[in-house]
Motif scaffolding. Structure first.
Motif, PDB file in Angstrom:
ATOM      1  N   ILE A 131     112.907  13.086  19.784  1.00  0.00           N
ATOM      2  CA  ILE A 131     112.258  12.568  20.996  1.00  0.00           C
ATOM      3  C   ILE A 131     110.787  12.343  20.649  1.00  0.00           C
ATOM      4  O   ILE A 131     110.030  13.308  20.481  1.00  0.00           O
ATOM      5  N   GLY A 132     110.392  11.100  20.531  1.00  0.00           N
ATOM      6  CA  GLY A 132     109.031  10.788  20.111  1.00  0.00           C
ATOM      7  C   GLY A 132     108.004  10.952  21.211  1.00  0.00           C
ATOM      8  O   GLY A 132     108.295  11.437  22.307  1.00  0.00           O
ATOM      9  N   ASN A 133     106.780  10.537  20.909  1.00  0.00           N
ATOM     10  CA  ASN A 133     105.691  10.613  21.877  1.00  0.00           C
ATOM     11  C   ASN A 133     105.769   9.472  22.882  1.00  0.00           C
ATOM     12  O   ASN A 133     106.547   8.530  22.720  1.00  0.00           O
ATOM     13  N   GLY A 134     104.933   9.540  23.902  1.00  0.00           N
ATOM     14  CA  GLY A 134     104.924   8.528  24.941  1.00  0.00           C
ATOM     15  C   GLY A 134     103.540   7.946  25.165  1.00  0.00           C
ATOM     16  O   GLY A 134     102.611   8.221  24.411  1.00  0.00           O
ATOM     17  N   VAL A 135     103.423   7.156  26.209  1.00  0.00           N
ATOM     18  CA  VAL A 135     102.140   6.539  26.563  1.00  0.00           C
ATOM     19  C   VAL A 135     101.839   6.817  28.032  1.00  0.00           C
ATOM     20  O   VAL A 135     102.736   7.047  28.828  1.00  0.00           O
ATOM     21  N   THR A 136     100.556   6.774  28.363  1.00  0.00           N
ATOM     22  CA  THR A 136     100.123   7.115  29.718  1.00  0.00           C
ATOM     23  C   THR A 136     100.085   5.880  30.613  1.00  0.00           C
ATOM     24  O   THR A 136      99.963   4.749  30.137  1.00  0.00           O
ATOM     25  N   GLU A 137     100.171   6.130  31.916  1.00  0.00           N
ATOM     26  CA  GLU A 137     100.218   5.040  32.883  1.00  0.00           C
ATOM     27  C   GLU A 137      98.936   4.208  32.893  1.00  0.00           C
ATOM     28  O   GLU A 137      98.977   3.006  33.142  1.00  0.00           O
ATOM     29  N   ASP A 138      97.782   4.826  32.621  1.00  0.00           N
ATOM     30  CA  ASP A 138      96.530   4.063  32.692  1.00  0.00           C
ATOM     31  C   ASP A 138      96.445   2.992  31.615  1.00  0.00           C
ATOM     32  O   ASP A 138      95.751   1.985  31.774  1.00  0.00           O
ATOM     33  N   LEU A 139      97.159   3.175  30.512  1.00  0.00           N
ATOM     34  CA  LEU A 139      97.200   2.140  29.475  1.00  0.00           C
ATOM     35  C   LEU A 139      98.251   1.078  29.780  1.00  0.00           C
ATOM     36  O   LEU A 139      98.077  -0.090  29.461  1.00  0.00           O
ATOM     37  N   PHE A 164      87.245   5.370  27.326  1.00  0.00           N
ATOM     38  CA  PHE A 164      88.172   5.171  26.213  1.00  0.00           C
ATOM     39  C   PHE A 164      89.144   4.033  26.530  1.00  0.00           C
ATOM     40  O   PHE A 164      89.358   3.125  25.716  1.00  0.00           O
ATOM     41  N   VAL A 165      89.739   4.086  27.717  1.00  0.00           N
ATOM     42  CA  VAL A 165      90.702   3.057  28.111  1.00  0.00           C
ATOM     43  C   VAL A 165      90.044   1.676  28.110  1.00  0.00           C
ATOM     44  O   VAL A 165      90.617   0.698  27.628  1.00  0.00           O
ATOM     45  N   LYS A 166      88.844   1.592  28.636  1.00  0.00           N
ATOM     46  CA  LYS A 166      88.135   0.316  28.700  1.00  0.00           C
ATOM     47  C   LYS A 166      87.918  -0.269  27.305  1.00  0.00           C
ATOM     48  O   LYS A 166      88.151  -1.466  27.079  1.00  0.00           O
ATOM     49  N   HIS A 167      87.509   0.561  26.361  1.00  0.00           N
ATOM     50  CA  HIS A 167      87.217   0.057  25.013  1.00  0.00           C
ATOM     51  C   HIS A 167      88.495  -0.326  24.249  1.00  0.00           C
ATOM     52  O   HIS A 167      88.455  -1.192  23.379  1.00  0.00           O
ATOM     53  N   VAL A 168      89.599   0.313  24.587  1.00  0.00           N
ATOM     54  CA  VAL A 168      90.876  -0.105  23.981  1.00  0.00           C
ATOM     55  C   VAL A 168      91.365  -1.391  24.631  1.00  0.00           C
ATOM     56  O   VAL A 168      91.802  -2.327  23.954  1.00  0.00           O
ATOM     57  N   LYS A 169      91.272  -1.457  25.961  1.00  0.00           N
ATOM     58  CA  LYS A 169      91.781  -2.612  26.706  1.00  0.00           C
ATOM     59  C   LYS A 169      91.090  -3.911  26.294  1.00  0.00           C
ATOM     60  O   LYS A 169      91.740  -4.959  26.181  1.00  0.00           O
ATOM     61  N   TYR A 170      89.779  -3.868  26.089  1.00  0.00           N
ATOM     62  CA  TYR A 170      89.037  -5.097  25.818  1.00  0.00           C
ATOM     63  C   TYR A 170      89.006  -5.483  24.338  1.00  0.00           C
ATOM     64  O   TYR A 170      88.484  -6.539  23.993  1.00  0.00           O
ATOM     65  N   ALA A 171      89.573  -4.650  23.478  1.00  0.00           N
ATOM     66  CA  ALA A 171      89.707  -5.040  22.073  1.00  0.00           C
ATOM     67  C   ALA A 171      90.786  -6.109  21.946  1.00  0.00           C
ATOM     68  O   ALA A 171      91.608  -6.294  22.856  1.00  0.00           O
ATOM     69  N   ASP A 172      90.790  -6.812  20.829  1.00  0.00           N
ATOM     70  CA  ASP A 172      91.777  -7.873  20.611  1.00  0.00           C
ATOM     71  C   ASP A 172      92.858  -7.457  19.617  1.00  0.00           C
ATOM     72  O   ASP A 172      94.042  -7.721  19.818  1.00  0.00           O
ATOM     73  N   ILE A 173      92.435  -6.799  18.551  1.00  0.00           N
ATOM     74  CA  ILE A 173      93.339  -6.401  17.465  1.00  0.00           C
ATOM     75  C   ILE A 173      93.160  -4.907  17.246  1.00  0.00           C
ATOM     76  O   ILE A 173      92.045  -4.379  17.333  1.00  0.00           O
ATOM     77  N   ALA A 174      94.256  -4.191  16.990  1.00  0.00           N
ATOM     78  CA  ALA A 174      94.202  -2.749  16.743  1.00  0.00           C
ATOM     79  C   ALA A 174      94.657  -2.460  15.317  1.00  0.00           C
ATOM     80  O   ALA A 174      95.610  -3.073  14.828  1.00  0.00           O
ATOM     81  N   LEU A 175      93.985  -1.525  14.678  1.00  0.00           N
ATOM     82  CA  LEU A 175      94.182  -1.286  13.253  1.00  0.00           C
ATOM     83  C   LEU A 175      94.755   0.103  13.002  1.00  0.00           C
ATOM     84  O   LEU A 175      94.319   1.094  13.605  1.00  0.00           O
ATOM     85  N   LEU A 176      95.747   0.172  12.099  1.00  0.00           N
ATOM     86  CA  LEU A 176      96.320   1.431  11.623  1.00  0.00           C
ATOM     87  C   LEU A 176      96.290   1.416  10.093  1.00  0.00           C
ATOM     88  O   LEU A 176      97.323   1.245   9.435  1.00  0.00           O
ATOM     89  N   PRO A 177      95.111   1.610   9.485  1.00  0.00           N
ATOM     90  CA  PRO A 177      94.957   1.453   8.032  1.00  0.00           C
ATOM     91  C   PRO A 177      95.131   2.766   7.273  1.00  0.00           C
ATOM     92  O   PRO A 177      94.166   3.356   6.777  1.00  0.00           O
ATOM     93  N   PHE A 178      96.366   3.244   7.173  1.00  0.00           N
ATOM     94  CA  PHE A 178      96.618   4.530   6.532  1.00  0.00           C
ATOM     95  C   PHE A 178      97.274   4.343   5.170  1.00  0.00           C
ATOM     96  O   PHE A 178      98.263   3.627   5.030  1.00  0.00           O
ATOM     97  N   SER A 179      96.723   5.013   4.167  1.00  0.00           N
ATOM     98  CA  SER A 179      97.310   4.982   2.830  1.00  0.00           C
ATOM     99  C   SER A 179      98.537   5.879   2.786  1.00  0.00           C
ATOM    100  O   SER A 179      98.789   6.655   3.715  1.00  0.00           O
ATOM    101  N   LYS A 180      99.305   5.810   1.694  1.00  0.00           N
ATOM    102  CA  LYS A 180     100.469   6.682   1.547  1.00  0.00           C
ATOM    103  C   LYS A 180     100.061   8.146   1.577  1.00  0.00           C
ATOM    104  O   LYS A 180     100.769   8.997   2.109  1.00  0.00           O
ATOM    105  N   PHE A 192     100.118  -0.531  21.534  1.00  0.00           N
ATOM    106  CA  PHE A 192     101.195  -1.371  22.059  1.00  0.00           C
ATOM    107  C   PHE A 192     101.155  -1.415  23.587  1.00  0.00           C
ATOM    108  O   PHE A 192     101.357  -2.464  24.202  1.00  0.00           O
ATOM    109  N   ALA A 193     100.910  -0.252  24.197  1.00  0.00           N
ATOM    110  CA  ALA A 193     100.859  -0.182  25.660  1.00  0.00           C
ATOM    111  C   ALA A 193      99.705  -0.993  26.222  1.00  0.00           C
ATOM    112  O   ALA A 193      99.784  -1.502  27.342  1.00  0.00           O
ATOM    113  N   SER A 194      98.639  -1.138  25.441  1.00  0.00           N
ATOM    114  CA  SER A 194      97.456  -1.889  25.878  1.00  0.00           C
ATOM    115  C   SER A 194      97.538  -3.365  25.528  1.00  0.00           C
ATOM    116  O   SER A 194      96.563  -4.098  25.681  1.00  0.00           O
ATOM    117  N   ARG A 195      98.698  -3.787  25.048  1.00  0.00           N
ATOM    118  CA  ARG A 195      98.936  -5.193  24.674  1.00  0.00           C
ATOM    119  C   ARG A 195      97.977  -5.665  23.577  1.00  0.00           C
ATOM    120  O   ARG A 195      97.430  -6.764  23.636  1.00  0.00           O
TER     121      ARG A 195
END
Length: 383
Positions: free
Chosen positions: A174-182, A269-285, A300-303
């Motif tokens: 059972i993985g994690n979830g997302v909040t309603e505000d996002l 926090f929500v505002k700064h995520v919402k108004y971004a255009d691209i989200a980055l997950l740059p993790f090495s192995k 994903f929840a913030s489109r």
């Protein structure tokens, strides 16, 4: 009266991200089905149920506090999240000889594997190796205790089988979830905090300082290298790092990246995520980014159009390249070129943003996750 549920975790209200999110939001929604009592490091943010703050990661303190809760709260079920709380709960229940209380474990990560993967990329490999051995033994004790396990991702049951040669009889993913505000973007009407950087596309990275694990540090370093690689395109792309100050960075900082520091107010926090255009997950192995699941789901929840290395999606195998996001290789050049392509062809990729959002709303809300876990807890307690 409902069943009494004691949730034991490392919930820390002073750091409301990462390991905080799973016990906090599950606890909030599990109050629909149980009489909940929360136990964690700092439970000052827990307003939805009675709680106790331990204030230290000492195993002895955890055991003593759990014993007190067992005597006073008399839980039907003890739901222990992560290794330290799980070990403490197992010991406390046996010391109190509480045969009527069901113990359910929750593995948010497989810590021994994470330490092992980072062994040769950290400043002190001996210390990392010691932690690897300690967590391997501790998680092994929990796995062989026979208690049911809820895992925050499909990769954890596979790793347990590989590392211990045993598949637990009762293990549920059972993985994690997302909040309603996002999820509720329509209700968000505020001034664009990135107006000074427009018309550039804003590429956001969430990377707060976290206890013990350096995965976020690695992602910040990689983002700086990516920004350097495409610094000539700063009119088109600007990188923003949430959770770090520029004073935390010892290396030269390119002109196309800004550091916002930690945003303590949830609405900021929500505002700064919402108004971004691209989200980055740059993790090495080597990063072995278990906590990246939280960030990915928030994006994903913030489109947001998400650009990720394969490690950034560990535990989220349901999300696929060109169907829900853009998955790159591990090299700085590959990630940088993908970010540049995403910014240059932004409208072209909006359909995959919509597909990811649909999947999130259908399956990944914390309410839905808590409902699934409640069914497991009830089933375990009846057996």
């Amino acid at each position: 009266m409902g069943k009494r549920l004691l949730i034991v975790s490392t919930l820390d209200s002073s750091q409301p991200f990462g390991a905080f999110t799973r016990p906090f939001y599950l606890g909030q929604y599990l109050t629909k089905d149980f009489d909940v009592f929360q136990l964690g490091l700092d439970c000052s943010s827990v307003k939805y149920a009675p709680s106790i703050s331990i204030g230290t990661r000492s195993l002895k303190s955890y055991i003593q506090t759990i014993e007190k809760c067992i005597d006073e709260f008399c839980p039907d079920i003890v739901y222990a999240q992560e290794t330290l709380p799980g070990l403490a709960a197992l010991i406390a229940l046996r010391l109190r000889k509480r045969r009527n209380s069901s113990l359910v474990l929750d593995f948010h990560t497989f810590s021994a594997y994470e330490y092992w993967m980072r062994l040769f990329s950290v400043a002190n490999p001996f210390k990392e190796f010691v932690q690897c051995v300690k967590t391997y033994i501790a998680q092994g004790i929990l796995i062989f205790s026979g208690s049911p396990i809820i895992a925050a991702g499909d990769s954890i049951p596979k790793l347990i089988s590989q590392w211990y040669g045993k598949a637990p009889d009762q293990i549920y993913s059972i993985g994690n979830g997302v909040t309603e505000d996002l999820l509720n973007a329509e209700s968000f009407l505020s001034k664009d905090p990135y107006q000074a950087f427009r018309p550039a596309k804003i590429v956001v990275l969430i990377a707060p300082k976290t206890f013990q694990f350096p995965s976020n540090d690695m992602s910040v370093s990689m983002t700086i290298e990516i920004a350097k690689h495409i610094e000539n395109y700063q009119e088109k792309i600007h990188f923003v790092v949430i959770g770090r100050d520029s004073s935390d960075i010892s290396e030269p900082i390119p002109s196309n990246i800004s550091f916002l520091g930690f945003l303590p107010k949830r609405e900021d926090f929500v505002k700064h995520v919402k108004y971004a255009d691209i989200a980055l997950l740059p993790f090495s192995k080597q990063a072995v980014a278990g906590g990246a699941r939280n960030k990915a789901l928030d994006y994903f929840a913030s489109r947001k159009l998400v650009v990720s290395t394969p490690e950034g999606l560990r535990g989220l195998e349901e999300f696929r390249h060109l169907e829900h996001l853009l998955v790159t290789g591990y090299s700085t050049e590959e990630v940088a070129n993908t970010v540049l392509d995403a910014a240059s062809n932004f409208d072209k990729y909006q359909s995959i943003v919509d597909t990811a959002y649909t999947l999130i709303t259908e399956k990944y809300s914390w309410n839905a996750r808590a409902h699934n876990i409640a069914q497991i807890l009830m089933e375990v307690n009846r057996s």
